[in-house]
Scaffold this active site. Structure first.
Site, PDB file in Angstrom:
ATOM      1  N   HIS A 241      12.868  35.718  51.390  1.00  0.00           N
ATOM      2  CA  HIS A 241      13.755  34.978  50.481  1.00  0.00           C
ATOM      3  C   HIS A 241      15.187  35.494  50.594  1.00  0.00           C
ATOM      4  CE1 HIS A 241       9.938  34.599  47.805  1.00  0.00           C
ATOM      5  NE2 HIS A 241      10.170  33.390  48.291  1.00  0.00           N
TER       6      HIS A 241
ATOM      7  N   LYS B 162       1.991  29.169  32.302  1.00  0.00           N
ATOM      8  CA  LYS B 162       1.332  30.225  33.101  1.00  0.00           C
ATOM      9  C   LYS B 162       2.304  31.377  33.298  1.00  0.00           C
ATOM     10  CE  LYS B 162      -0.195  27.794  36.729  1.00  0.00           C
ATOM     11  NZ  LYS B 162      -0.736  27.660  38.067  1.00  0.00           N
TER      12      LYS B 162
ATOM     13  N   ARG C 161       8.812  29.452  57.927  1.00  0.00           N
ATOM     14  CA  ARG C 161       8.242  30.528  58.738  1.00  0.00           C
ATOM     15  C   ARG C 161       7.492  29.981  59.943  1.00  0.00           C
ATOM     16  NH1 ARG C 161       5.652  32.971  53.424  1.00  0.00           N
ATOM     17  NH2 ARG C 161       5.507  30.720  53.241  1.00  0.00           N
TER      18      ARG C 161
ATOM     19  N   SER D 126       5.068  36.005  48.996  1.00  0.00           N
ATOM     20  CA  SER D 126       4.871  36.730  47.728  1.00  0.00           C
ATOM     21  C   SER D 126       3.392  37.033  47.512  1.00  0.00           C
ATOM     22  CB  SER D 126       5.401  35.902  46.561  1.00  0.00           C
ATOM     23  OG  SER D 126       6.778  35.669  46.713  1.00  0.00           O
TER      24      SER D 126
HETATM   25  O1  PNS Z   1       7.971  29.590  45.964  1.00  0.00           O
HETATM   26  P1  PNS Z   1       7.142  28.346  45.947  1.00  0.00           P
HETATM   27  O2  PNS Z   1       5.979  28.504  44.991  1.00  0.00           O
HETATM   28  O3  PNS Z   1       6.708  27.905  47.318  1.00  0.00           O
HETATM   29  O4  PNS Z   1       8.083  27.197  45.355  1.00  0.00           O
HETATM   30  C1  PNS Z   1       7.642  25.875  45.252  1.00  0.00           C
HETATM   31  C2  PNS Z   1       8.663  25.028  44.496  1.00  0.00           C
HETATM   32  C3  PNS Z   1       8.839  25.582  43.077  1.00  0.00           C
HETATM   33  C4  PNS Z   1       9.986  25.082  45.212  1.00  0.00           C
HETATM   34  C5  PNS Z   1       8.115  23.581  44.466  1.00  0.00           C
HETATM   35  O5  PNS Z   1       6.883  23.569  43.835  1.00  0.00           O
HETATM   36  C6  PNS Z   1       9.057  22.603  43.791  1.00  0.00           C
HETATM   37  O6  PNS Z   1      10.015  22.178  44.381  1.00  0.00           O
HETATM   38  N1  PNS Z   1       8.795  22.263  42.505  1.00  0.00           N
HETATM   39  C7  PNS Z   1       9.660  21.379  41.758  1.00  0.00           C
HETATM   40  C8  PNS Z   1       8.908  20.266  41.097  1.00  0.00           C
HETATM   41  C9  PNS Z   1       9.286  18.917  41.675  1.00  0.00           C
HETATM   42  O7  PNS Z   1      10.421  18.521  41.647  1.00  0.00           O
HETATM   43  N2  PNS Z   1       8.257  18.244  42.247  1.00  0.00           N
HETATM   44  C10 PNS Z   1       8.370  16.892  42.770  1.00  0.00           C
HETATM   45  C11 PNS Z   1       9.137  16.708  44.053  1.00  0.00           C
HETATM   46  S1  PNS Z   1       8.492  17.434  45.493  1.00  0.00           S
END
Ligand code: PNS
Length: 167
Positions: free
Chosen positions: A21, A45, A95, A132
């Site tokens: 990150h 959560k 990645r 993570s």
């Molecule tokens: O670190 P992560 O868990 O891979 O992050 C995922 C994240 C939070 C970036 C992803 O779940 C996200 O973009 N959530 C936002 C919710 C949203 O807008 N969803 C609909 C469009 S894709």
């Protein structure tokens, strides 16, 4: 000549932030005038780290980057976060092919919803194996995570387990 303040959002759970990150955010900070690191969390959560601790670990890890802002969000579409922040792009690291398969439909959905573009940066191969969840698993089972996470994260994992390697 008109100048536009170019802003991007780097979204994630950051539970916790890794060097993968940090690498992507640092590179985004050279490409954009301002980077908003959006910590997206589910208020129902807790996650491994609470949102306040995730923010604190991010602040420490990114302290040298003056054009980076870190904020937490819950229960909001990413495109709405981008619109409210005035960000033209979402920046994500890839990645490998598995990340692309996961990220591509989200990028297409976000563009469909609001027109916001997603910019993918190739992940630094030094951190190609770093996530993570893997960090937490390796740490919990006694592996050495030095160099794969910021020092503050290693120390936070260490203090949870008492293992000097960050476990
Ligand atoms: O670190 P992560 O868990 O891979 O992050 C995922 C994240 C939070 C970036 C992803 O779940 C996200 O973009 N959530 C936002 C919710 C949203 O807008 N969803 C609909 C469009 S894709």
């Amino acid at each position: 000549m008109t100048t536009t303040h170019r802003r991007c959002v780097c979204p994630g759970s950051y539970d916790p932030v890794t060097m993968g990150h940090v690498d992507v955010i640092t590179r985004a900070a050279t490409l954009y005038d301002e980077v908003i690191v959006a910590v997206l969390h589910n208020s129902a959560k807790r996650g491994t780290f609470g949102v306040d601790e995730r923010l604190k670990l991010l602040h420490t890890a990114l302290a040298t980057l003056s054009n980076v802002r870190i904020e937490a969000f819950s229960g909001q579409l990413l495109v709405d976060i981008c619109r409210e922040a005035g960000a033209q792009a979402i920046v994500k690291g890839l990645r490998g092919g598995t990340d692309l398969a996961y990220e591509l439909p989200m990028a297409q959905m976000n563009r469909h919803l609001s027109g916001v573009e997603t910019v993918f940066l190739p992940g630094d191969p030094r951190f190609g194996h770093v996530s993570s969840s893997l960090i937490k698993e390796v740490a919990a089972l006694g592996g050495d995570i030095t160099g794969l996470v910021p020092e503050g994260v290693r120390a936070a994992l260490q203090s949870r387990t008492g293992n000097p390697k960050g476990i």
